[in-house]
Design a protein around this motif. Sequence first.
Motif, PDB file in Angstrom:
ATOM      1  N   ASN A   1       0.838  -1.185   0.000  1.00  0.00           N
ATOM      2  CA  ASN A   1       0.000   0.000   0.000  1.00  0.00           C
ATOM      3  C   ASN A   1       0.877   1.239   0.000  1.00  0.00           C
ATOM      4  OD1 ASN A   1       0.484   0.041   3.074  1.00  0.00           O
ATOM      5  ND2 ASN A   1      -0.733  -1.796   2.769  1.00  0.00           N
ATOM      6  N   LEU A   2       0.352   2.315  -0.562  1.00  0.00           N
ATOM      7  CA  LEU A   2       1.077   3.576  -0.678  1.00  0.00           C
ATOM      8  C   LEU A   2       0.187   4.705  -0.199  1.00  0.00           C
ATOM      9  CD1 LEU A   2       2.433   3.276  -4.350  1.00  0.00           C
ATOM     10  CD2 LEU A   2       3.411   2.282  -2.288  1.00  0.00           C
ATOM     11  N   SER A   3       0.819   5.785   0.246  1.00  0.00           N
ATOM     12  CA  SER A   3       0.041   6.945   0.662  1.00  0.00           C
ATOM     13  C   SER A   3       0.797   8.236   0.377  1.00  0.00           C
ATOM     14  CB  SER A   3      -0.285   6.867   2.159  1.00  0.00           C
ATOM     15  OG  SER A   3       0.902   6.998   2.929  1.00  0.00           O
TER      16      SER A   3
ATOM     17  N   SER B   1       7.484  11.407  11.307  1.00  0.00           N
ATOM     18  CA  SER B   1       8.638  11.728  10.464  1.00  0.00           C
ATOM     19  C   SER B   1       8.483  13.031   9.692  1.00  0.00           C
ATOM     20  CB  SER B   1       8.879  10.594   9.460  1.00  0.00           C
ATOM     21  OG  SER B   1       7.860  10.570   8.472  1.00  0.00           O
ATOM     22  N   GLY B   2       7.245  13.486   9.514  1.00  0.00           N
ATOM     23  CA  GLY B   2       7.004  14.652   8.672  1.00  0.00           C
ATOM     24  C   GLY B   2       7.001  14.329   7.191  1.00  0.00           C
ATOM     25  N   ALA B   3       6.999  13.042   6.845  1.00  0.00           N
ATOM     26  CA  ALA B   3       7.044  12.613   5.445  1.00  0.00           C
ATOM     27  C   ALA B   3       5.807  13.067   4.687  1.00  0.00           C
ATOM     28  CB  ALA B   3       7.165  11.088   5.361  1.00  0.00           C
ATOM     29  N   GLY B   4       5.988  13.248   3.388  1.00  0.00           N
ATOM     30  CA  GLY B   4       4.883  13.572   2.502  1.00  0.00           C
ATOM     31  C   GLY B   4       4.335  12.355   1.794  1.00  0.00           C
ATOM     32  N   ALA B   5       5.077  11.234   1.854  1.00  0.00           N
ATOM     33  CA  ALA B   5       4.635   9.994   1.210  1.00  0.00           C
ATOM     34  C   ALA B   5       5.258   8.811   1.941  1.00  0.00           C
ATOM     35  CB  ALA B   5       5.055   9.971  -0.261  1.00  0.00           C
ATOM     36  N   VAL B   6       4.484   7.728   1.999  1.00  0.00           N
ATOM     37  CA  VAL B   6       4.946   6.477   2.616  1.00  0.00           C
ATOM     38  C   VAL B   6       4.645   5.355   1.639  1.00  0.00           C
ATOM     39  CG1 VAL B   6       4.717   4.905   4.586  1.00  0.00           C
ATOM     40  CG2 VAL B   6       4.394   7.375   4.924  1.00  0.00           C
TER      41      VAL B   6
ATOM     42  N   LEU C   1       6.408  11.125  -3.272  1.00  0.00           N
ATOM     43  CA  LEU C   1       6.471   9.743  -3.785  1.00  0.00           C
ATOM     44  C   LEU C   1       7.769   9.445  -4.516  1.00  0.00           C
ATOM     45  CD1 LEU C   1       2.850   9.041  -5.088  1.00  0.00           C
ATOM     46  CD2 LEU C   1       4.077   7.766  -3.319  1.00  0.00           C
ATOM     47  N   HIS C   2       8.297  10.419  -5.257  1.00  0.00           N
ATOM     48  CA  HIS C   2       9.543  10.173  -5.989  1.00  0.00           C
ATOM     49  C   HIS C   2      10.706   9.950  -5.030  1.00  0.00           C
ATOM     50  CE1 HIS C   2       7.312  12.075  -9.430  1.00  0.00           C
ATOM     51  NE2 HIS C   2       7.711  10.923  -9.914  1.00  0.00           N
ATOM     52  N   ARG C   3      10.809  10.773  -3.993  1.00  0.00           N
ATOM     53  CA  ARG C   3      11.893  10.606  -3.018  1.00  0.00           C
ATOM     54  C   ARG C   3      11.758   9.263  -2.300  1.00  0.00           C
ATOM     55  NH1 ARG C   3      14.982  14.373  -0.179  1.00  0.00           N
ATOM     56  NH2 ARG C   3      14.991  15.366  -2.194  1.00  0.00           N
ATOM     57  N   ALA C   4      10.527   8.920  -1.925  1.00  0.00           N
ATOM     58  CA  ALA C   4      10.306   7.631  -1.261  1.00  0.00           C
ATOM     59  C   ALA C   4      10.682   6.476  -2.198  1.00  0.00           C
ATOM     60  CB  ALA C   4       8.855   7.513  -0.811  1.00  0.00           C
ATOM     61  N   ARG C   5      10.305   6.600  -3.472  1.00  0.00           N
ATOM     62  CA  ARG C   5      10.641   5.545  -4.440  1.00  0.00           C
ATOM     63  C   ARG C   5      12.149   5.381  -4.581  1.00  0.00           C
ATOM     64  NH1 ARG C   5      10.471   7.136 -10.331  1.00  0.00           N
ATOM     65  NH2 ARG C   5       8.239   7.452 -10.066  1.00  0.00           N
TER      66      ARG C   5
END
Length: 194
Positions: free
Chosen positions: A26-28, A85-90, A171-175
């Motif tokens: 799953n992605l968010s 974490s303050g992340a914008g995507a997981v 999402l790009h950074r997470a990828r």
Amino acid sequence: MTPGEALAAECARYTAMGWMRGTSGNLSVVVDRDPLRLAVTVSGKDKGELTPDDVVVVDADGRTDDPVRVPSAEAGLHGRIAAVSGAGAVVHVHALAPVVAAEHWPDGVELRDLEMLKGFGRRADDVVVVPVVPNSQDMGVLGDAFEAGFRADVPALIVARHGVYVWGDDLHRARHRLECLEWLLRFKVETQRR
């Protein structure tokens, strides 16, 4: 690109890599910070066939008011990771290398002296320990385990016998972090066999 379009495209990419088999993973993405709200992939659908409509907006605990779309059971953990974490995507996938690495190093997977650490956001000569937590079906338990071992400089969590979570500003950074981490863990597992 809408959150649904972006999440569907990323799911197709990970499915092609063999990291989201069937309905797994799953992605968010964060759509609002105050209060925290995330667009997360729905439960029970083949991740390689998701459409932009196969996402649902949830609160920080993974709950939704949507009467039709059911969020992933792990949406609450996404919310906890984004909040802490303050992340914008997981992103959460079931790549094999992280799960195998957790079998060998259940107290955390140490990575060092590898150039690919740069792609994971670290220096090549850094010592990075990726935390490993036991699997649980209770997202509160997993969230507590994540938070107990959280380090701002290690944007990943391996859930033993389950999969890996990686996060970033988008999402790009997470990828990119996920792709590099999967390579690092595959290297670690392969060289351990020698």
